[in-house]
Design a protein around this motif. Structure first.
Motif, PDB file in Angstrom:
ATOM      1  N   VAL A 169       9.564   7.683  -6.531  1.00  8.20           N
ATOM      2  CA  VAL A 169       8.327   7.161  -7.107  1.00  8.20           C
ATOM      3  C   VAL A 169       7.255   7.164  -6.024  1.00  8.20           C
ATOM      4  CG1 VAL A 169       7.238   5.173  -8.196  1.00  8.20           C
ATOM      5  CG2 VAL A 169       9.610   5.729  -8.719  1.00  8.20           C
TER       6      VAL A 169
ATOM      7  N   GLN B 217       2.057   6.579  -8.541  1.00  8.61           N
ATOM      8  CA  GLN B 217       2.725   6.051  -9.717  1.00  8.61           C
ATOM      9  C   GLN B 217       2.792   4.526  -9.691  1.00  8.61           C
ATOM     10  OE1 GLN B 217       6.033   8.797  -8.896  1.00  8.61           O
ATOM     11  NE2 GLN B 217       6.169   9.007 -11.114  1.00  8.61           N
TER      12      GLN B 217
ATOM     13  N   ARG C 190      -3.019   6.755 -15.964  1.00 11.31           N
ATOM     14  CA  ARG C 190      -1.927   7.633 -15.557  1.00 11.31           C
ATOM     15  C   ARG C 190      -1.243   8.197 -16.797  1.00 11.31           C
ATOM     16  NH1 ARG C 190       0.867   3.002 -12.215  1.00 11.31           N
ATOM     17  NH2 ARG C 190       0.035   1.935 -14.006  1.00 11.31           N
TER      18      ARG C 190
ATOM     19  N   GLY D  74       7.015   2.058 -12.143  1.00 14.16           N
ATOM     20  CA  GLY D  74       6.046   3.149 -12.195  1.00 14.16           C
ATOM     21  C   GLY D  74       6.690   4.505 -12.394  1.00 14.16           C
TER      22      GLY D  74
ATOM     23  N   TYR E  26       5.541   7.056 -15.206  1.00 13.99           N
ATOM     24  CA  TYR E  26       4.300   7.809 -15.085  1.00 13.99           C
ATOM     25  C   TYR E  26       4.532   9.113 -14.332  1.00 13.99           C
ATOM     26  CZ  TYR E  26       2.380   3.317 -16.381  1.00 13.99           C
ATOM     27  OH  TYR E  26       2.107   2.150 -17.035  1.00 13.99           O
ATOM     28  N   LYS E  27       3.781  10.135 -14.714  1.00 12.65           N
ATOM     29  CA  LYS E  27       3.874  11.425 -14.033  1.00 12.65           C
ATOM     30  C   LYS E  27       3.305  11.291 -12.622  1.00 12.65           C
ATOM     31  CE  LYS E  27       3.417  14.392 -18.060  1.00 12.65           C
ATOM     32  NZ  LYS E  27       2.593  15.424 -18.707  1.00 12.65           N
ATOM     33  N   PRO E  28       3.938  11.940 -11.639  1.00 14.06           N
ATOM     34  CA  PRO E  28       3.364  11.914 -10.287  1.00 14.06           C
ATOM     35  C   PRO E  28       2.051  12.687 -10.261  1.00 14.06           C
ATOM     36  CG  PRO E  28       5.432  13.149 -10.328  1.00 14.06           C
ATOM     37  CD  PRO E  28       5.187  12.659 -11.714  1.00 14.06           C
TER      38      PRO E  28
END
Length: 79
Positions: free
Chosen positions: A28, A32, A43, A68, A71-73
């Protein structure tokens, strides 16, 4: 018998408290983990991880949001 029950309890707890994006999403990033400030774009969610969490790991969906990992990086092209 008591040890078997304890082992099963720990195993079930580990499965329920693990979540798809946390397990399979990789490290992560700080992007994120950090909430966007007012006026910044939101995000993006990892849709596959969200669906897998809902279908397979629904009790631990909160884990992905808290860490987190859901969520997409941040991509290299995103500023």
């Amino acid at each position: 018998m008591r040890k078997l029950k304890h082992t099963l309890f720990v195993l079930i707890a580990c499965v329920l408290l693990s979540s798809c994006a946390t397990l399979f999403g990789g490290k992560v990033t700080e992007y994120q983990k950090t909430r966007p400030a007012a006026g910044e774009p939101q995000r993006e969610l990892r849709i596959g991880a969200l669906v897998a969490d809902i279908l397979l790991f629904w009790p631990s969906l909160a884990v992905d949001f808290a860490t987190g990992a859901i969520y997409k990086p941040k991509s290299a092209t995103t500023k």
